[in-house]
Write a protein that holds these residues in place. Structure first.
Motif, PDB file in Angstrom:
ATOM      1  N   LEU A 197       0.843  -1.206   0.000  1.00  0.00           N
ATOM      2  CA  LEU A 197       0.000   0.000   0.000  1.00  0.00           C
ATOM      3  C   LEU A 197       0.876   1.253   0.000  1.00  0.00           C
ATOM      4  CD1 LEU A 197      -2.923   1.235   0.462  1.00  0.00           C
ATOM      5  CD2 LEU A 197      -2.408   1.153   2.894  1.00  0.00           C
ATOM      6  N   VAL A 198       0.467   2.218  -0.812  1.00  0.00           N
ATOM      7  CA  VAL A 198       1.147   3.509  -0.838  1.00  0.00           C
ATOM      8  C   VAL A 198       0.153   4.569  -0.375  1.00  0.00           C
ATOM      9  CG1 VAL A 198       1.956   5.294  -2.434  1.00  0.00           C
ATOM     10  CG2 VAL A 198       2.878   2.989  -2.597  1.00  0.00           C
ATOM     11  N   VAL A 199       0.603   5.414   0.554  1.00  0.00           N
ATOM     12  CA  VAL A 199      -0.249   6.507   1.037  1.00  0.00           C
ATOM     13  C   VAL A 199       0.287   7.822   0.488  1.00  0.00           C
ATOM     14  CG1 VAL A 199      -1.086   7.757   3.063  1.00  0.00           C
ATOM     15  CG2 VAL A 199      -0.809   5.267   3.170  1.00  0.00           C
ATOM     16  N   ILE A 200      -0.596   8.616  -0.097  1.00  0.00           N
ATOM     17  CA  ILE A 200      -0.188   9.916  -0.641  1.00  0.00           C
ATOM     18  C   ILE A 200      -0.683  11.012   0.288  1.00  0.00           C
ATOM     19  CG2 ILE A 200      -0.390  11.494  -2.597  1.00  0.00           C
ATOM     20  CD1 ILE A 200      -0.804   9.055  -4.405  1.00  0.00           C
ATOM     21  N   ALA A 201       0.258  11.748   0.890  1.00  0.00           N
ATOM     22  CA  ALA A 201      -0.130  12.803   1.835  1.00  0.00           C
ATOM     23  C   ALA A 201       0.920  13.906   1.913  1.00  0.00           C
ATOM     24  CB  ALA A 201      -0.374  12.201   3.220  1.00  0.00           C
ATOM     25  N   THR A 202       1.446  14.289   0.747  1.00  0.00           N
ATOM     26  CA  THR A 202       2.307  15.470   0.789  1.00  0.00           C
ATOM     27  C   THR A 202       1.445  16.691   0.467  1.00  0.00           C
ATOM     28  OG1 THR A 202       3.090  15.951  -1.472  1.00  0.00           O
ATOM     29  CG2 THR A 202       4.065  14.037  -0.374  1.00  0.00           C
ATOM     30  N   SER A 203       1.997  17.867   0.707  1.00  0.00           N
ATOM     31  CA  SER A 203       1.222  19.086   0.470  1.00  0.00           C
ATOM     32  C   SER A 203       1.452  19.650  -0.930  1.00  0.00           C
ATOM     33  CB  SER A 203       1.597  20.115   1.545  1.00  0.00           C
ATOM     34  OG  SER A 203       3.006  20.179   1.664  1.00  0.00           O
ATOM     35  N   VAL A 204       2.128  18.863  -1.799  1.00  0.00           N
ATOM     36  CA  VAL A 204       2.429  19.370  -3.142  1.00  0.00           C
ATOM     37  C   VAL A 204       1.679  18.550  -4.201  1.00  0.00           C
ATOM     38  CG1 VAL A 204       4.300  19.932  -4.756  1.00  0.00           C
ATOM     39  CG2 VAL A 204       4.740  19.962  -2.288  1.00  0.00           C
ATOM     40  N   PRO A 205       0.645  19.135  -4.806  1.00  0.00           N
ATOM     41  CA  PRO A 205      -0.186  18.383  -5.753  1.00  0.00           C
ATOM     42  C   PRO A 205       0.596  17.704  -6.877  1.00  0.00           C
ATOM     43  CG  PRO A 205      -1.213  20.485  -5.246  1.00  0.00           C
ATOM     44  CD  PRO A 205       0.125  20.495  -4.586  1.00  0.00           C
ATOM     45  N   GLU A 206       1.622  18.376  -7.412  1.00  0.00           N
ATOM     46  CA  GLU A 206       2.372  17.775  -8.537  1.00  0.00           C
ATOM     47  C   GLU A 206       3.105  16.513  -8.076  1.00  0.00           C
ATOM     48  OE1 GLU A 206       3.075  21.139  -7.564  1.00  0.00           O
ATOM     49  OE2 GLU A 206       1.277  21.637  -8.722  1.00  0.00           O
ATOM     50  N   ILE A 207       3.644  16.569  -6.864  1.00  0.00           N
ATOM     51  CA  ILE A 207       4.338  15.389  -6.329  1.00  0.00           C
ATOM     52  C   ILE A 207       3.321  14.268  -6.081  1.00  0.00           C
ATOM     53  CG2 ILE A 207       5.582  14.492  -4.308  1.00  0.00           C
ATOM     54  CD1 ILE A 207       7.042  17.147  -4.142  1.00  0.00           C
ATOM     55  N   ASN A 208       2.191  14.637  -5.552  1.00  0.00           N
ATOM     56  CA  ASN A 208       1.144  13.637  -5.297  1.00  0.00           C
ATOM     57  C   ASN A 208       0.716  12.964  -6.602  1.00  0.00           C
ATOM     58  OD1 ASN A 208       1.254  14.304  -2.598  1.00  0.00           O
ATOM     59  ND2 ASN A 208      -0.478  15.724  -2.697  1.00  0.00           N
ATOM     60  N   ASP A 209       0.589  13.757  -7.661  1.00  0.00           N
ATOM     61  CA  ASP A 209       0.216  13.199  -8.972  1.00  0.00           C
ATOM     62  C   ASP A 209       1.263  12.199  -9.458  1.00  0.00           C
ATOM     63  OD1 ASP A 209      -2.044  14.720  -8.989  1.00  0.00           O
ATOM     64  OD2 ASP A 209      -1.302  16.233 -10.412  1.00  0.00           O
ATOM     65  N   LYS A 210       2.515  12.571  -9.255  1.00  0.00           N
ATOM     66  CA  LYS A 210       3.611  11.723  -9.718  1.00  0.00           C
ATOM     67  C   LYS A 210       3.608  10.386  -8.953  1.00  0.00           C
ATOM     68  CE  LYS A 210       7.273  14.191 -11.194  1.00  0.00           C
ATOM     69  NZ  LYS A 210       8.512  14.982 -11.016  1.00  0.00           N
ATOM     70  N   ILE A 211       3.472  10.474  -7.643  1.00  0.00           N
ATOM     71  CA  ILE A 211       3.444   9.242  -6.832  1.00  0.00           C
ATOM     72  C   ILE A 211       2.272   8.368  -7.291  1.00  0.00           C
ATOM     73  CG2 ILE A 211       3.193   8.277  -4.503  1.00  0.00           C
ATOM     74  CD1 ILE A 211       4.170  11.069  -3.457  1.00  0.00           C
ATOM     75  N   PHE A 212       1.132   9.035  -7.507  1.00  0.00           N
ATOM     76  CA  PHE A 212      -0.060   8.287  -7.923  1.00  0.00           C
ATOM     77  C   PHE A 212       0.202   7.522  -9.217  1.00  0.00           C
ATOM     78  CE2 PHE A 212      -4.071   7.805 -10.188  1.00  0.00           C
ATOM     79  CZ  PHE A 212      -4.868   7.207  -9.219  1.00  0.00           C
ATOM     80  N   SER A 213       0.779   8.185 -10.211  1.00  0.00           N
ATOM     81  CA  SER A 213       0.934   7.510 -11.510  1.00  0.00           C
ATOM     82  C   SER A 213       1.984   6.399 -11.430  1.00  0.00           C
ATOM     83  CB  SER A 213       1.213   8.502 -12.635  1.00  0.00           C
ATOM     84  OG  SER A 213       2.464   9.083 -12.435  1.00  0.00           O
ATOM     85  N   VAL A 214       3.039   6.602 -10.639  1.00  0.00           N
ATOM     86  CA  VAL A 214       4.062   5.547 -10.513  1.00  0.00           C
ATOM     87  C   VAL A 214       3.467   4.327  -9.802  1.00  0.00           C
ATOM     88  CG1 VAL A 214       6.302   4.935  -9.515  1.00  0.00           C
ATOM     89  CG2 VAL A 214       5.972   7.200 -10.484  1.00  0.00           C
ATOM     90  N   ALA A 215       2.744   4.564  -8.718  1.00  0.00           N
ATOM     91  CA  ALA A 215       2.163   3.444  -7.953  1.00  0.00           C
ATOM     92  C   ALA A 215       1.151   2.679  -8.814  1.00  0.00           C
ATOM     93  CB  ALA A 215       1.489   3.963  -6.685  1.00  0.00           C
ATOM     94  N   LYS A 216       0.363   3.416  -9.571  1.00  0.00           N
ATOM     95  CA  LYS A 216      -0.631   2.784 -10.451  1.00  0.00           C
ATOM     96  C   LYS A 216       0.061   1.904 -11.479  1.00  0.00           C
ATOM     97  CE  LYS A 216      -4.835   3.425  -9.517  1.00  0.00           C
ATOM     98  NZ  LYS A 216      -5.586   2.251  -9.124  1.00  0.00           N
ATOM     99  N   LYS A 217       1.132   2.464 -12.088  1.00  0.00           N
ATOM    100  CA  LYS A 217       1.885   1.725 -13.110  1.00  0.00           C
ATOM    101  C   LYS A 217       2.433   0.424 -12.517  1.00  0.00           C
ATOM    102  CE  LYS A 217       4.169   4.909 -15.508  1.00  0.00           C
ATOM    103  NZ  LYS A 217       5.409   5.709 -15.566  1.00  0.00           N
ATOM    104  N   MET A 218       2.822   0.475 -11.238  1.00  0.00           N
ATOM    105  CA  MET A 218       3.414  -0.713 -10.599  1.00  0.00           C
ATOM    106  C   MET A 218       2.342  -1.626  -9.997  1.00  0.00           C
ATOM    107  SD  MET A 218       6.699   1.184  -8.884  1.00  0.00           S
ATOM    108  CE  MET A 218       7.461  -0.252  -8.122  1.00  0.00           C
ATOM    109  N   GLY A 219       1.091  -1.239 -10.112  1.00  0.00           N
ATOM    110  CA  GLY A 219      -0.004  -2.097  -9.637  1.00  0.00           C
ATOM    111  C   GLY A 219      -0.130  -2.149  -8.123  1.00  0.00           C
ATOM    112  N   ILE A 220       0.307  -1.074  -7.457  1.00  0.00           N
ATOM    113  CA  ILE A 220       0.244  -1.055  -5.989  1.00  0.00           C
ATOM    114  C   ILE A 220      -1.002  -0.279  -5.533  1.00  0.00           C
ATOM    115  CG2 ILE A 220       1.468  -0.337  -3.886  1.00  0.00           C
ATOM    116  CD1 ILE A 220       4.072  -0.535  -5.573  1.00  0.00           C
ATOM    117  N   LEU A 221      -1.641  -0.771  -4.495  1.00  0.00           N
ATOM    118  CA  LEU A 221      -2.826  -0.095  -3.951  1.00  0.00           C
ATOM    119  C   LEU A 221      -2.462   1.301  -3.459  1.00  0.00           C
ATOM    120  CD1 LEU A 221      -4.629  -2.708  -1.671  1.00  0.00           C
ATOM    121  CD2 LEU A 221      -5.520  -1.674  -3.762  1.00  0.00           C
TER     122      LEU A 221
END
Ligand SMILES: C[C@@]1(CC(=O)O)C2=NC(=C\c3[nH]c(c(CCC(=O)O)c3CC(=O)O)Cc3[nH]c(c(CC(=O)O)c3CCC(=O)O)/C=C3\N/C(=C\2)[C@@H](CCC(=O)O)[C@]3(C)CC(=O)O)/[C@H]1CCC(=O)O
Ligand SMILES: NC(=O)c1ccc[n+]([C@@H]2O[C@H](COP(=O)([O-])OP(=O)(O)OC[C@H]3O[C@@H](n4cnc5c(N)ncnc54)[C@H](O)[C@@H]3O)[C@@H](O)[C@H]2O)c1
Length: 251
Positions: A77-101
């Motif tokens: 599981l990956v939790v996204i909770a930084t205060s920077v939307p662009e960083i959050n977007d990046k984490i989201f797309s990488v985790a999705k690509k890797m198939g992680i919740l």
């Protein structure tokens, strides 16, 4: 998106939390207490996180996508909770690509997993979420459910009885299908319910076991059939019990 509510064990699972502020700290504590191997990645960490044992803290530049990939490799599981939307977007797309919740605390719509409002009354866990529509509404709903159960002596006695009865039945009746029908069958017996209502749990158990032993093999008392019958007899009284004043606030 229709999500499935589950009670999930995270024992031994790798959880990576991005953001070490207010929300990241709350997530790290919750998942660590549930036995997960938690890593928090951030530019800076709350004082609470710094003094928390058993949580790995990684200071990292989250603008580097490669770093994100390395950090979440093998995570459940990956939790996204930084205060920077662009960083959050990046984490989201990488985790999705890797198939992680993903639990995205900053964007309810795209989050795979939601963290609900939660509490417990006498071993019954309550978890409730509006899935981002309104935390205010969900929080008030949680209060109502919790309060209703806490004030409800009738239900509390049922809860005590039903858990003990299940244990007893598992020891005595081998076939799960037989037990399945008996759980509700005894709830339709007036003597059993009278004992339960009066708080005479031992008497209710004795009576219920006697009935169950005699009637083992009975069918037609699966929850979908038995529950409406039970509610037609006791539903109003159970609901009214939600409004009783507290007998004992410590329970
Ligand atoms: C139960 C609890 C669990 C927890 O987070 O630990 C929880 N929120 C809590 C607190 C809290 N939440 C917010 C503030 C205001 C902070 C401020 O002042 O700004 C505070 C107060 C605080 O932080 O102290 C605002 C907020 N919340 C979300 C967003 C993003 C969005 O809406 O997209 C925004 C920004 C809204 C906006 O931008 O307008 C999203 C979510 N919050 C959820 C749960 C999930 C859905 C719940 C549901 O809908 O039922 C979801 C989807 C996250 C998820 O599923 O992971 C926790 C209770 C703590 C307790 O028990 O007291
Ligand atoms: N789900 C919820 O219940 C909820 C509640 C409140 C806020 N939020 C949202 O969650 C997010 C975080 O809220 P918060 O209150 O924890 O914020 P915060 O400011 O307390 O923490 C932000 C974290 O992000 C990290 N960060 C910022 N820039 C970084 C960078 N370049 N590299 C690495 N780490 C960086 C910071 O170091 C810090 O640890 C916000 O977007 C907020 O809208 C969600």
């Amino acid at each position: 998106m229709k999500r499935v509510p589950l009670f999930l064990s995270l024992e031994g699972r790798k959880v990576v939390v991005f953001g070490g502020g207010h929300v990241g700290t709350r997530r790290a504590k919750k998942f660590k207490e549930a036995g997960a191997k938690v890593t928090v990645v951030a530019k800076d960490f709350s004082e609470e996180l710094k003094s928390l044992d058993g949580v790995e803290l990684v200071k990292a530049d989250l603008r580097d996508e490669k770093t994100i990939e390395e950090l979440i490799n093998g995570a459940f599981l990956v939790v996204i909770a930084t205060s920077v939307p662009e960083i959050n977007d990046k984490i989201f797309s990488v985790a999705k690509k890797m198939g992680i919740l993903v639990n995205d605390a900053t964007n309810a719509n795209r989050s795979d997993v939601h963290v609900p409002f939660e509490s417990e009354v006498e071993g019954i866990r309550i978890a409730i979420s509006s899935e981002g529509a309104s935390g205010v509404s969900a929080h008030i709903a949680q209060y109502l459910i919790e309060e209703c159960l806490k004030r409800n002596t009738f239900w509390k006695n049922i809860n005590r009885f039903a858990k003990l009865f299940k244990k007893e039945l598992k020891n005595r009746i081998k076939d799960a299908k037989d037990r399945y029908h008996l759980y509700w069958y005894v709830m339709l017996n007036d003597d059993v319910i009278r004992f339960i209502k009066e708080g005479r749990i031992e008497d209710a158990l004795y009576k219920a076991i006697e009935i169950a032993t005699k009637e083992a093999g009975i069918r037609g008392y699966e929850p979908s059939k038995a529950m409406p019958l039970f509610l037609s007899k006791w539903g109003d009284e159970l609901l009214l019990s939600c409004c009783s004043p507290f007998e004992d606030r410590s329970r």
